[in-house]
Write an enzyme that holds these catalytic residues in place. Sequence first.
Site, PDB file in Angstrom:
ATOM      1  N   ARG A 139      58.219   0.792  -6.455  1.00  0.00           N
ATOM      2  CA  ARG A 139      58.751   1.101  -5.287  1.00  0.00           C
ATOM      3  C   ARG A 139      59.641  -0.290  -4.807  1.00  0.00           C
ATOM      4  O   ARG A 139      60.072  -0.137  -3.396  1.00  0.00           O
ATOM      5  CB  ARG A 139      56.756   0.871  -4.300  1.00  0.00           C
ATOM      6  CG  ARG A 139      56.340   1.665  -4.746  1.00  0.00           C
ATOM      7  CD  ARG A 139      56.288   3.182  -4.319  1.00  0.00           C
ATOM      8  NE  ARG A 139      55.232   3.914  -4.808  1.00  0.00           N
ATOM      9  CZ  ARG A 139      54.391   4.258  -3.179  1.00  0.00           C
ATOM     10  NH1 ARG A 139      54.346   3.348  -2.334  1.00  0.00           N
ATOM     11  NH2 ARG A 139      53.367   5.268  -3.651  1.00  0.00           N
ATOM     12  N   HIS A 168      51.871  -0.204  -7.611  1.00  0.00           N
ATOM     13  CA  HIS A 168      52.345  -1.595  -6.907  1.00  0.00           C
ATOM     14  C   HIS A 168      52.067  -2.559  -7.686  1.00  0.00           C
ATOM     15  O   HIS A 168      50.682  -2.240  -8.277  1.00  0.00           O
ATOM     16  CB  HIS A 168      51.453  -1.824  -5.673  1.00  0.00           C
ATOM     17  CG  HIS A 168      52.175  -0.971  -4.438  1.00  0.00           C
ATOM     18  ND1 HIS A 168      51.160   0.014  -3.239  1.00  0.00           N
ATOM     19  CD2 HIS A 168      53.521  -0.883  -3.866  1.00  0.00           C
ATOM     20  CE1 HIS A 168      52.453   0.402  -2.635  1.00  0.00           C
ATOM     21  NE2 HIS A 168      53.597   0.110  -3.081  1.00  0.00           N
ATOM     22  N   ALA A 258      44.007   8.046  -1.948  1.00  0.00           N
ATOM     23  CA  ALA A 258      45.486   7.321  -1.548  1.00  0.00           C
ATOM     24  C   ALA A 258      45.758   6.701  -2.599  1.00  0.00           C
ATOM     25  O   ALA A 258      47.037   5.838  -2.154  1.00  0.00           O
ATOM     26  CB  ALA A 258      45.447   6.947   0.092  1.00  0.00           C
ATOM     27  N   CYS A 264      44.838  -3.189  -0.835  1.00  0.00           N
ATOM     28  CA  CYS A 264      45.781  -3.224  -0.408  1.00  0.00           C
ATOM     29  C   CYS A 264      45.319  -2.833   0.879  1.00  0.00           C
ATOM     30  O   CYS A 264      46.013  -2.782   2.026  1.00  0.00           O
ATOM     31  CB  CYS A 264      45.590  -1.189  -1.339  1.00  0.00           C
ATOM     32  SG  CYS A 264      46.176  -0.833  -2.375  1.00  0.00           S
ATOM     33  N   ALA A 526      71.813   8.404 -60.776  1.00  0.00           N
ATOM     34  CA  ALA A 526      71.398   9.842 -61.029  1.00  0.00           C
ATOM     35  C   ALA A 526      71.703  11.154 -60.930  1.00  0.00           C
ATOM     36  O   ALA A 526      71.473  11.845 -62.261  1.00  0.00           O
ATOM     37  CB  ALA A 526      69.773   9.474 -59.875  1.00  0.00           C
ATOM     38  N   ASP A 604      65.911   1.977 -67.571  1.00  0.00           N
ATOM     39  CA  ASP A 604      66.367   3.486 -68.426  1.00  0.00           C
ATOM     40  C   ASP A 604      68.291   3.287 -68.782  1.00  0.00           C
ATOM     41  O   ASP A 604      68.144   4.316 -70.077  1.00  0.00           O
ATOM     42  CB  ASP A 604      65.499   4.309 -68.680  1.00  0.00           C
ATOM     43  CG  ASP A 604      66.101   5.843 -67.316  1.00  0.00           C
ATOM     44  OD1 ASP A 604      66.752   5.024 -66.650  1.00  0.00           O
ATOM     45  OD2 ASP A 604      64.806   6.625 -67.022  1.00  0.00           O
ATOM     46  N   MET A 637      69.439  10.317 -48.990  1.00  0.00           N
ATOM     47  CA  MET A 637      69.521   9.465 -47.625  1.00  0.00           C
ATOM     48  C   MET A 637      70.553   7.820 -47.943  1.00  0.00           C
ATOM     49  O   MET A 637      71.188   7.015 -46.752  1.00  0.00           O
ATOM     50  CB  MET A 637      68.337   8.951 -46.976  1.00  0.00           C
ATOM     51  CG  MET A 637      68.174   8.172 -45.893  1.00  0.00           C
ATOM     52  SD  MET A 637      66.753   8.371 -44.789  1.00  0.00           S
ATOM     53  CE  MET A 637      65.644   7.141 -46.255  1.00  0.00           C
ATOM     54  N   HIS A 639      72.324   6.199 -49.597  1.00  0.00           N
ATOM     55  CA  HIS A 639      73.879   5.792 -50.159  1.00  0.00           C
ATOM     56  C   HIS A 639      74.973   6.842 -48.697  1.00  0.00           C
ATOM     57  O   HIS A 639      75.637   6.066 -48.401  1.00  0.00           O
ATOM     58  CB  HIS A 639      74.498   7.048 -51.237  1.00  0.00           C
ATOM     59  CG  HIS A 639      74.095   6.662 -52.117  1.00  0.00           C
ATOM     60  ND1 HIS A 639      74.241   5.622 -53.506  1.00  0.00           N
ATOM     61  CD2 HIS A 639      72.646   6.895 -53.324  1.00  0.00           C
ATOM     62  CE1 HIS A 639      73.736   5.044 -54.417  1.00  0.00           C
ATOM     63  NE2 HIS A 639      72.836   5.683 -54.321  1.00  0.00           N
TER      64      HIS A 639
HETATM   65  N1  ARG Z   1      49.087   6.062  -0.228  1.00  0.00           N
HETATM   66  C1  ARG Z   1      49.719   4.814  -0.539  1.00  0.00           C
HETATM   67  C2  ARG Z   1      50.810   4.376  -1.175  1.00  0.00           C
HETATM   68  O1  ARG Z   1      51.188   4.992  -1.561  1.00  0.00           O
HETATM   69  C3  ARG Z   1      48.485   3.729  -0.825  1.00  0.00           C
HETATM   70  C4  ARG Z   1      49.132   1.934  -0.472  1.00  0.00           C
HETATM   71  C5  ARG Z   1      48.638   1.192  -1.371  1.00  0.00           C
HETATM   72  N2  ARG Z   1      48.687   0.238  -1.518  1.00  0.00           N
HETATM   73  C6  ARG Z   1      48.761  -0.829  -2.635  1.00  0.00           C
HETATM   74  N3  ARG Z   1      49.211  -2.361  -1.803  1.00  0.00           N
HETATM   75  N4  ARG Z   1      48.430  -0.945  -3.436  1.00  0.00           N
HETATM   76  O2  ARG Z   1      51.708   3.643  -0.914  1.00  0.00           O
END
Ligand code: ARG
Length: 703
Positions: A139, A168, A258, A264, A526, A604, A637, A639
């Site tokens: 991100r 994240h 999510a 978060c 050889a 040999d 291989m 050589h």
């Molecule tokens: N759905 C959000 C995203 O993908 C979740 C964010 C989660 N936030 C975090 N600080 N990890 O952006």
Amino acid sequence: MTDQTRILMCSPDHYDVDYVINPWMEGNVHKSSQAKAVEQWQALHAIIKEHAIVESVPPAKGWPDMVFTANAGLVLGKKAILSRFYHPERQGEEPYFKAWFAENGFQVYELPQDLPFEGAGDALFDRGTGALWAGYGFRSELDSHAYIAQWLDVEVLSLRLIDPRFYHLDTCFCPLDDGYVLYYPPAFDTYSNALIEKRIPEEKRIVVPEPDAVNFACNAVNVGDVIIMNKISTELENAIHAKGFKTRQTSLTEFLKAGGAAKCLTLKTTEPVQGEPQANHPVDSRIIHLEGHLLDAGILNTALDLINEQGGSAKVLNFNLGLERKNTSSANVRVSAPSSTVMEDMMLALIEMGAINASDEDVKDADLETISQMGVAPDDFYVTNIYPTEVRVRGQWISVSHQRMDGAIAITENNGQIQARCRLLRDLQVGEKVVVGVDGIRTNHKTTKHASQDKQEFSFMGAGVSSERRVELVVENIAWELQKIRSQGGKVAVTAGPVVIHTGGAQHLSSLIRQGYVQTLLGGNAIAVHDIEQSMMGTSLGVDMNKGVPVRGGHRHHLKVINTVRRCGSIANAVEKGLITKGVMYECVKKNVPFCLAGSIRDDGPLPDTEMDLIRAQTEYSRLLEGTNMVLMLSTMLHSIGVGNMTPAGVKMVCVDINPAVVTKLSDRGSVESVGVVTDVGLFLSLLTRQLDRLNDEVGVTV
Ligand code: ARG
């Protein structure tokens, strides 16, 4: 102390999984329960309220992820760096967060338009040193770290995230009071793990096991000695307690859908400025210039992948597309790395791909260092590859001669004339100067054409009739090429292993030599022993080559042969005396084709012609290879690898082996000139001679 902590939250009135921007959201669109989410959020809110003052930003309709206030921005003292969301799905949250920061007395900093950074979701202060751990890879862009370091006057430690589930930093890394950290190491690349281990002593690192990590155990809110988080395993709970922390666990399953949990859903808005100001961002960046068949040959992709894989980040600044297939394209790319070591490694690889350092101030002379021990180069000497290379010395670009792989570049000056040449480590002399580092070096890949032609491999024995036909097509091509080289008086080198003899290829290789298609033969003891055994006794390693069955006493045949040749003093003498009357070695002697037999590990022998001093043998190999137009690598291989290293780009290489891994290894020169054929070498040679005979019949050539 704890009651002074302020935490910003956003009520989940409009929360839902509306789109997919991380792997957690996949399959969960509209699958979360609004009522349950509210309930879970309130429970979290209540716990946090016991430990901090909770502030709130009003939720905005249409922006379901706004509950995740960690992504509002990054706060330090009274400064707030506003997030620049990577995904358009969240960009609409920015003005709301901006307004909140401004209204609450923060000085708001905004990053350039095209520079994503997702706030405290990707940037966490170390509670011990005050340095800032900052994530990148999904991100946030690495280049944002330099701005942060400067604006907040802190040391930024960049960590590269490599697992999309932990997109994240706060999903896999949680700094705790007193310099502890709760984290999931596999979410980071090796370099980042090394950095964490260097900065945080082992007893302060609490490693989270995978089952807890995927339950967002690292996504925790730490206030004093309390850690507020989603439910965790007893194992992890014990580990945390052992370090003197308490946990407050509350179920956050609806938010996991999510891709978020406790941390978060919060943003600490009271981040005390710690210690001395120390703006420090080891982020190194430069601009490279790429030119060539950037799209056709996949050079641009490869370069961007490489930068990414090595932990850097790249931004294509401009791209000029060659409109026709024959035209080349060019591009300038800004490359950033979290440290100069990473940058140096990355630049080496990019230069190898033909990139040129394009930042004006970066076009420097190559750094030279003097050899102080014979045969030993300085640690960071520049290692050569097969491509034409130039070095910049006193403002002048000098072409490197004797291009080959795995050498150093030695610079000498004769009457004011600067010369650069590839030198083997062992040939380096005290006082001689060699190139070190990556400045002032460029390689030329303009000849590299189609990616699809890059690593041609054809499987004969592999599968199906079609591949058989494909091998025939390649053989037709090789035959045509051999014919052309012969008629132009060019040079073909063959490296061959004993398998050539065991698989019945001797008669065909002999015929190639007899007909003037081979100008030098390279192998070991050889190939010669087995070839001579076959011509003198009709067996190869004691197996009758006509009947395919072992001959009684045959296991001694090769020894008898060695003994006979030793008695004669050389293979040539044995041919002269009429003891050897056919075969590969016989034809070499008769046609005056120089050969070099490099070493033997069996005790040999060896044959009198075998060069047991390997340095002498290598020197002889490279001498015999000079001016070669094509190398046929036939089932040997080692050589072949040796020969590949000694040969510059532009020399066509055909690698034949029954083992696909060997073919891949040998034909992986990243250049158009190598062709790999996965097949039985005896069959290959028989097809090849048959095809050559056909060509000769057509043009009526008689040899
Ligand atoms: N759905 C959000 C995203 O993908 C979740 C964010 C989660 N936030 C975090 N600080 N990890 O952006």
